[in-house]
Every structure is written in structure tokens, then in C-alpha cells.
Motif scaffolding. Structure first.
Motif, PDB file in Angstrom:
ATOM      1  N   VAL A 191       7.329  -9.812   6.975  1.00  0.00           N
ATOM      2  CA  VAL A 191       8.426 -10.447   6.271  1.00  0.00           C
ATOM      3  C   VAL A 191       7.987 -12.001   6.764  1.00  0.00           C
ATOM      4  CG1 VAL A 191      10.756 -11.406   6.585  1.00  0.00           C
ATOM      5  CG2 VAL A 191      10.097  -9.003   6.204  1.00  0.00           C
ATOM      6  N   THR A 192       7.499 -12.165   7.819  1.00  0.00           N
ATOM      7  CA  THR A 192       7.155 -13.521   8.425  1.00  0.00           C
ATOM      8  C   THR A 192       6.010 -14.037   7.407  1.00  0.00           C
ATOM      9  OG1 THR A 192       7.329 -12.564  10.544  1.00  0.00           O
ATOM     10  CG2 THR A 192       6.171 -14.642  10.353  1.00  0.00           C
ATOM     11  N   GLY A 193       4.918 -13.293   7.050  1.00  0.00           N
ATOM     12  CA  GLY A 193       3.790 -13.464   6.235  1.00  0.00           C
ATOM     13  C   GLY A 193       4.214 -13.602   4.897  1.00  0.00           C
ATOM     14  N   ILE A 194       5.433 -13.260   4.675  1.00  0.00           N
ATOM     15  CA  ILE A 194       6.005 -13.794   3.117  1.00  0.00           C
ATOM     16  C   ILE A 194       6.756 -15.045   3.167  1.00  0.00           C
ATOM     17  CG2 ILE A 194       7.555 -12.925   1.204  1.00  0.00           C
ATOM     18  CD1 ILE A 194       6.613 -10.238   1.573  1.00  0.00           C
ATOM     19  N   VAL A 195       7.967 -14.854   4.284  1.00  0.00           N
ATOM     20  CA  VAL A 195       8.644 -16.111   4.163  1.00  0.00           C
ATOM     21  C   VAL A 195       8.009 -17.551   4.608  1.00  0.00           C
ATOM     22  CG1 VAL A 195      10.910 -16.920   5.283  1.00  0.00           C
ATOM     23  CG2 VAL A 195      10.499 -14.733   4.585  1.00  0.00           C
ATOM     24  N   LEU A 196       7.286 -17.539   5.642  1.00  0.00           N
ATOM     25  CA  LEU A 196       6.886 -18.915   6.182  1.00  0.00           C
ATOM     26  C   LEU A 196       5.998 -19.679   5.030  1.00  0.00           C
ATOM     27  CD1 LEU A 196       6.281 -18.288   9.900  1.00  0.00           C
ATOM     28  CD2 LEU A 196       8.011 -19.676   8.803  1.00  0.00           C
ATOM     29  N   PRO A 197       5.020 -19.100   4.303  1.00  0.00           N
ATOM     30  CA  PRO A 197       4.559 -19.739   3.256  1.00  0.00           C
ATOM     31  C   PRO A 197       5.236 -20.238   2.162  1.00  0.00           C
ATOM     32  CG  PRO A 197       3.206 -17.510   3.821  1.00  0.00           C
ATOM     33  CD  PRO A 197       4.627 -17.486   4.659  1.00  0.00           C
ATOM     34  N   LEU A 198       6.509 -19.566   2.086  1.00  0.00           N
ATOM     35  CA  LEU A 198       7.327 -20.164   0.914  1.00  0.00           C
ATOM     36  C   LEU A 198       8.329 -21.171   1.169  1.00  0.00           C
ATOM     37  CD1 LEU A 198       7.755 -16.543  -1.061  1.00  0.00           C
ATOM     38  CD2 LEU A 198       6.184 -18.430  -1.196  1.00  0.00           C
ATOM     39  N   VAL A 252      -1.072 -15.814  -1.168  1.00  0.00           N
ATOM     40  CA  VAL A 252      -1.152 -15.470   0.252  1.00  0.00           C
ATOM     41  C   VAL A 252       0.047 -14.451   0.329  1.00  0.00           C
ATOM     42  CG1 VAL A 252      -0.260 -16.534   2.403  1.00  0.00           C
ATOM     43  CG2 VAL A 252      -2.035 -17.797   0.993  1.00  0.00           C
ATOM     44  N   VAL A 253       1.115 -14.800  -0.209  1.00  0.00           N
ATOM     45  CA  VAL A 253       2.417 -13.770   0.120  1.00  0.00           C
ATOM     46  C   VAL A 253       2.188 -12.408  -0.803  1.00  0.00           C
ATOM     47  CG1 VAL A 253       4.014 -15.615   0.362  1.00  0.00           C
ATOM     48  CG2 VAL A 253       3.675 -14.760  -1.987  1.00  0.00           C
TER      49      VAL A 253
END
Lengths: 102, 563
Positions: free
Chosen positions: A25-32, B107-108
């Protein structure tokens, strides 16, 4: 109607999956989260923050997923071994050699 | 004086004199790659399986690709030639919003892949599924639903193949090839390239793009690394490059009265930016060609290991996107053979202008070959869908593996011919519009496929109704986006959320509507006790690995046979 499934794995322990879930979840949310990075400063080699932040996440996501991979495959191996060491399991007899046996 | 004016005239009428050295390099690499494609038919195969007489062999390369081959194959499959052309073109034209979102998108993408694809691999391995529609059909027991998934996949993939041709075309254009006056000589190089592609895909199946991807990816990496080290130093460093880009984006566009673009998106476009990234990431592994790459792997963990190492391609894509800004600073003039500005020529032209001809040739060849890999995989994936979920499911339930392979090979030729005609006969913008719609459509298969990996709660009819609603809304919303300059419909992929003025990616709105409709109708069907069909998968299937026994299934008696 359907015949009972032959279990491929034993019961799961939640911890590795919870930790992996948080990392994913961190890897999806923070880049967005664009409001936190849509700005010029600080620049890196003349490149605005907006650009290098997002490219940095390529590397961070790799590391996060690498950790997830270790956690999940280790747990997966344990669950497989637990099925196989159970002599009552019909799956037991079917396995000759498996990658997971160390 | 007169000599100078003659040169000027010559430059105006023929903006792209044929660059002999670069063209030769491109042709040599192309021929070498074509030979590799044919040789691939005998790669990693036992003598008795030669001739690729099943879909597992022809369409999935024997289901035995390990981590390395998968890395190259998926890298070549996902980061297509069109991406290499279109992303820097978007950066060059309007800046970050329409171009750089490709970086957070890719990335995601990988956390999503890590989460979902292991389960899809396991259940597909256990049941011999070749396509996502096979899985949906097995899970929900519904041919209507699996056909809907298959048709969506085929329709979304076709324009994507056509766009790969657009990639090859832009390379040929900067090389000065294809400028003849009659339609046949104009498109002849493209037709030759595609006939060769069709022939080796027919012969070697998925093994051909797998082998070629290794060569293509190495060439691309060399080209980008050299460009990233060499070019910024030539043009005064990244600081000056970004200054030049900012100046261009801040200028007013006379057609709209608004700035040309933005180097850093403003608050009004934040939602568009992140929904574009997230929606595209969710959609990518619903595309049949991505799933083909996943199902061709050897073990459950191959795709997960790849989710850790594939992001290196995203880093490369990020630098490639920035080459669009480098081209602004360099003053690159992307002028087509018709004398008009065509942003898609920016990167090929940048290489040709700033590197020795032979090296530009290598970079251009990498892009051209880069089109062949995804085009081959996409046509294989579309053919597999047709064969499994239309030909076999609807017409020939007793088709043998040999018949399936035969049909799939033939369909792959038809699919490629269709894509070729698309590009030659129709306007290029038709392919781009269709691909934009394809992204919206393919995301509507997400609820059926992804929810199915975790739960059987959804009712098959509810998913079908949700899918249809999402497709109808998405198509209507995309039609409603009007290009401010040309006043054409399908002018973009951003529209306000209904009843608000918050602009976001249409595919995401359609997906949310789709999911809500699926939930509501499932509750209704459950309340009315509308019966479910049999689920031919069991919970243990979703954790199965390489050495676990396969379910021996015929189309009639999936669960009756011993596991």
C-alpha cells in the motif's frame, strides 16, 4: 458435487502478509500523493523535485517489493512444508522433490 | 547566394534526406532479428514437440520461461515502441501532465502485479488456462461473461498493435524512407516489416518475441544510457534543459488562449495526474498480452521476482521522457515527410541530429525492433483469446490442442493484417483514439478478473451488467471530450466526475461505476436467490506452484476427475 480439494499449503500466519500488505500500500500511495511533490525545490543536478522524487520511487518500490518477496516466499515455503510433513495429507505422497526443500 | 538558396529549397522539400549509414545499420539489425525470430522455433523445445502443436507450446512458449527471459520478455512487452515514441512526444508538446505520469504509472504497477499475478499464475497453471477469459469462465461458469472478457481483450489489443506500426513509421520517416507519392511505395517498408513479423510469429509463436526481446532491450538500454550521459552535457546540464522546457510551457497557446503546458502540474490537474497513473497501472495487467507474459513463466514466484527487477525499465522510461525536454533545449525540429510538425518524430530526430549516423542507426533500430516484440505478443494473445474463448467455447467444445494451435496461428495472421490495414487505410489519429478507448474498456474487465482471484461472492450476471455499464459510460464520456483546436471527439482521456467539476481519468470513473453496479446487482440477485453456476476452481488452486499436480480437465467434467 466437487471433490474435496487437495491442500497445496498449510494454514497461513498473518504477520508476513500484514507487513507485506502495508509495504505494498505504501508503494502505491506515496508515488501518487502528488500534492506533496508537485514543486520545484529542492532540485537535484538541476532537476526539479517533482521529477527526481518520482524516479526515486522506482528504486524504493523495488526495495519494498524485494522485502515483500522474502517475507511471502519464506511463509509460503513454511506452509508447503507443513502440508507435506503431515502424513495424513494426500498431497504428501505426490511430491517427489520440490524447490522448497532446503 | 544561389547555392545557398538551392540548399534552402532542397531542405524545404526534402526535410529528411536518406541517411545511408543509419538506414544500413537499421536494415542489418532488422534482418538479424528476423533470422533470430525464425531460429527461435527450435529454442528450448524437445524434438517431439517441434512444430508447436498446442497453445501451451505456440502461445505460451512451453510455459517454462524463467526469471531472466521473463524480465526481457515482459520488459519488451510492456514498454512498447509506441511508448518510447509517444511519451517523449507528449513531454515535448505539453509537458508533465500528459507525459510524465507514465513514471508513477509504471511504479505503482509493480506492487499491483506482485499482489495479483501470483494467484492468477497458480490457478491458471493448475487448470491449464491460457487466457484471462479462461479463468473467468472457469471461476463463474459463465460463457457470457468469459466471452465479454475475451471480446474486450481482443478489441482493446487491436489498436495497440496498430500503434506499434506507428512507432516503426516514425523511425522510417526520420530516415527519409516512405516518402513516395503513391500509397504502395509509401507503405511498402512497413508492409515488408509486418510480413516478416507475421511469418516468424506464425512459425515460432511466443518464443520469437522472447528471443528478440533480449536483443531489443539491450539495444534500448545502450541507446538510452549513452543519450542520458552525453546529451545533457552537450546542452548545458539539466538546469538549463528544464529552464528551456519551462519557457516553452509557459508561453500562450494561440489556439486555446491557455499556456502550452506545464513542467510541474498545477493543483487543478492533480486528480487527473494520479488517476491517470493509477488507472493505467490497474489496466495494464488486464491486457491479454501482459497476462500472456505472466502465464508463460515457469513458477509462481517468477512473476513476483520480476516485480522486483522490472522497475529498472521504468527508470529508463523516466529518462526517456526527459529526452522530450532535452529536444526542446536542443531545438529539435520534428518535421514529417509532408512538411508538417509531428511531435512523434522528436526522439528519433534527436538521435539523428546529435549522434554519429551509425549510433543513431542503432537507437532507431532499437525502436523499430521494439515495435516487433509487443506486436508479436499482442497478436498471439488476441489469437489465444479468439481460439479459446470464441472458437472453442462457443463453436467447437471438443477442439483438440492441435486444432487450437492451428486456429491460433491463422488468427494471428488475420489480427496483424487487420492492424496493418488500420494504419494504412485509416487516419493515424483513429488508432490513437481507439487505443485510448481500449484503455478505458480493458479496465472494465478488472472487477471480474481481480475479484475472482479472491472471492466468489460476485454474481456472474452482476459482473456482466457492471462491465456493460462501465463500457457504455466510458465510451460516452470519451466521446464527449472535444479537442479544443480541431473540435474532434475523443479528444482526450480526462473528463469531470459526473455531477462535479473534478476532472479525472475516464477509465477510473467508469471502473468505480462498474464496481458499484456489480455490488448492487450481486446483492439483488442473492436476495432473489438467482442460482450460481459451478465454480471449477478450489481455494487450494490459488496457492499452487510448479510441481503441484494439475487438474486434468475436459470441457464437460471439470471437477469430476481426480485432482
Amino acid at each position: 458435487m466437487s471433490i474435496p480439494a487437495v491442500p497445496t499449503r498449510g494454514a497461513a500466519r498473518p504477520a508476513p502478509y500484514i507487513v507485506s500488505g502495508i509495504l505494498i500500500v505504501t508503494g502505491i500511495v506515496l508515488p501518487l500523493l502528488i500534492p506533496i511533490y508537485a514543486r520545484l525545490a529542492p532540485t537535484l543536478f538541476g532537476m526539479p523535485f517533482f521529477y527526481w522524487y518520482q524516479m526515486l520511487w522506482v528504486l524504493i518500490d523495488s526495495v519494498l517489493l524485494w522485502i515483500c518477496y522474502i517475507l511471502v516466499t519464506r511463509e509460503d515455503r513454511r506452509r508447503r512444508d507443513s502440508t507435506r510433513s503431515d502424513p495424513a495429507s494426500p498431497a504428501h505422497a505426490r511430491f517427489g522433490k520440490t524447490e522448497g526443500d532446503a | 547566394m544561389s547555392a545557398a538558396s538551392v540548399t534552402l529549397v532542397a531542405a524545404a522539400t526534402a526535410p529528411h534526406p536518406v541517411n545511408g549509414i543509419a538506414l544500413t545499420v537499421v536494415i542489418v539489425i532488422f534482418v538479424a532479428v528476423a533470422i533470430l525470430g525464425f531460429v527461435a522455433a527450435r529454442w528450448r523445445i524437445t524434438p517431439e514437440e517441434r512444430g508447436l502443436k498446442s497453445l501451451d507450446q505456440w502461445g505460451l512458449g512451453g510455459r517454462g520461461f524463467g526469471s531472466w527471459i521473463t524480465w526481457f520478455l515482459l520488459g519488451g512487452d510492456l514498454y512498447t515502441a509506441y511508448t518510447f515514441i509517444a511519451v517523449p512526444a507528449a513531454m515535448w508538446s505539453t509537458g508533465a501532465l500528459s507525459g510524465f505520469f507514465a513514471v508513477p504509472y509504471t511504479v505503482v504497477l509493480y506492487p499491483i502485479v506482485f499482489l495479483l499475478m501470483g494467484r492468477l499464475w497458480s490457478v491458471s497453471h493448475r487448470h491449464g488456462y491460457v487466457t484471462p477469459a479462461d479463468f473467468v469462465g472457469g471461476r463463474y461458469g459463465s460463457k457470457a461473461l468469459s466471452t465479454a472478457i475475451a471480446v474486450t481483450g481482443i478489441v482493446a489489443t487491436m489498436p495497440y498493435i496498430a500503434l506499434q506500426l506507428v512507432g516503426i513509421k516514425s523511425v522510417l520517416t526520420v530516415l527519409g524512407v516512405g516518402g513516395g507519392t503513391n500509397a504502395l511505395t509509401q507503405d511498402l517498408p512497413l508492409i515488408i516489416a509486418f510480413v516478416v513479423l507475421a511469418a516468424y510469429t506464425y512459425t515460432a509463436g511466443l518464443r520469437a518475441p522472447a528471443v528478440i526481446a533480449v536483443v531489443k532491450d539491450l539495444l534500448i538500454y545502450i541507446a538510452i544510457i549513452v543519450a542520458i550521459i552525453w546529451l545533457p552535457a552537450q546542452f548545458g546540464g539539466w538546469g538549463q534543459i528544464f529552464d528551456a522546457a519551462s519557457a516553452k510551457m509557459a508561453a500562450t497557446n494561440p489556439a486555446t488562449g491557455k499556456p502550452v503546458g506545464s513542467v510541474i502540474p498545477d493543483a487543478g490537474s492533480f486528480n487527473a495526474y494520479w488517476t491517470l497513473a493509477l488507472g493505467s497501472a490497474m489496466a495494464l495487467f488486464m491486457y491479454p498480452h501482459s497476462i500472456t507474459g505472466v502465464l508463460a513463466t515457469k513458477s509462481r514466484n517468477t512473476i513476483r521476482r520480476n516485480a522486483v527487477v522490472l522497475p529498472i525499465y521504468s527508470l529508463m522510461l523516466g529518462f526517456l521522457a526527459l529526452l522530450g525536454y532535452v529536444a526542446i533545449k536542443a531545438g529539435t525540429k520534428p518535421i514529417g515527410l509532408d512538411g508538417k510538425i509531428n511531435p512523434q518524430l522528436v526522439v528519433p530526430q534527436l538521435f539523428l541530429d546529435n549522434f554519429p549516423s551509425w549510433f543513431a542507426g542503432v537507437a532507431l533500430a532499437a525502436i523499430a525492433v521494439g515495435a516487433l516484440v509487443p506486436a508479436a505478443i499482442m497478436s498471439i494473445a488476441a489469437s489465444n483469446l479468439f481460439t479459446r474463448n470464441i472458437y472453442r467455447d462457443l463453436f467447437r467444445p471438443n477442439a483438440t490442442p492441435t486444432q487450437e494451435a492451428k486456429v491460433s496461428k491463422l488468427v494471428s495472421l488475420v489480427v496483424k493484417l487487420g492492424a496493418l490495414l488500420f494504419v494504412i487505410v485509416m487516419d493515424q489519429s483513429a488508432a490513437i483514439n481507439m487505443q485510448l478507448l481500449g484503455g478505458v474498456w480493458i479496465l472494465q474487465t478488472f472487477p471480474a478478473i481481480v475479484a475472482g482471484l479472491y472471492t466468489r461472492w460476485f454474481h456472474r450476471w452482476a459482473l456482466l451488467i457492471g462491465w456493460a455499464t462501465g463500457i457504455v459510460y466510458g465510451t460516452a464520456a470519451a466521446y464527449g471530450v472535444v479537442n479544443p483546436v480541431t473540435h474532434a471527439h475523443f479528444g482526450g482521456s480526462i473528463a469531470p466526475i459526473p455531477f462535479t467539476n473534478i476532472p479525472i481519468y475516464i477509465a477510473i470513473t467508469a471502473f468505480v461505476i462498474n464496481a458499484l453496479v456489480s455490488v448492487v446487482f450481486t446483492l439483488i440477485f442473492r436476495a432473489l436467490n438467482v442460482p450460481d453456476r459451478r465454480d471449477s476452481t478450489t481455494p487450494s488452486d490459488y496457492g499452487a506452484d510448479e510441481h503441484d499436480p494439475k487438474v486434468v480437465a475436459t470441457s464437460e467434467t471439470v471437477n469430476e476427475l481426480p485432482v
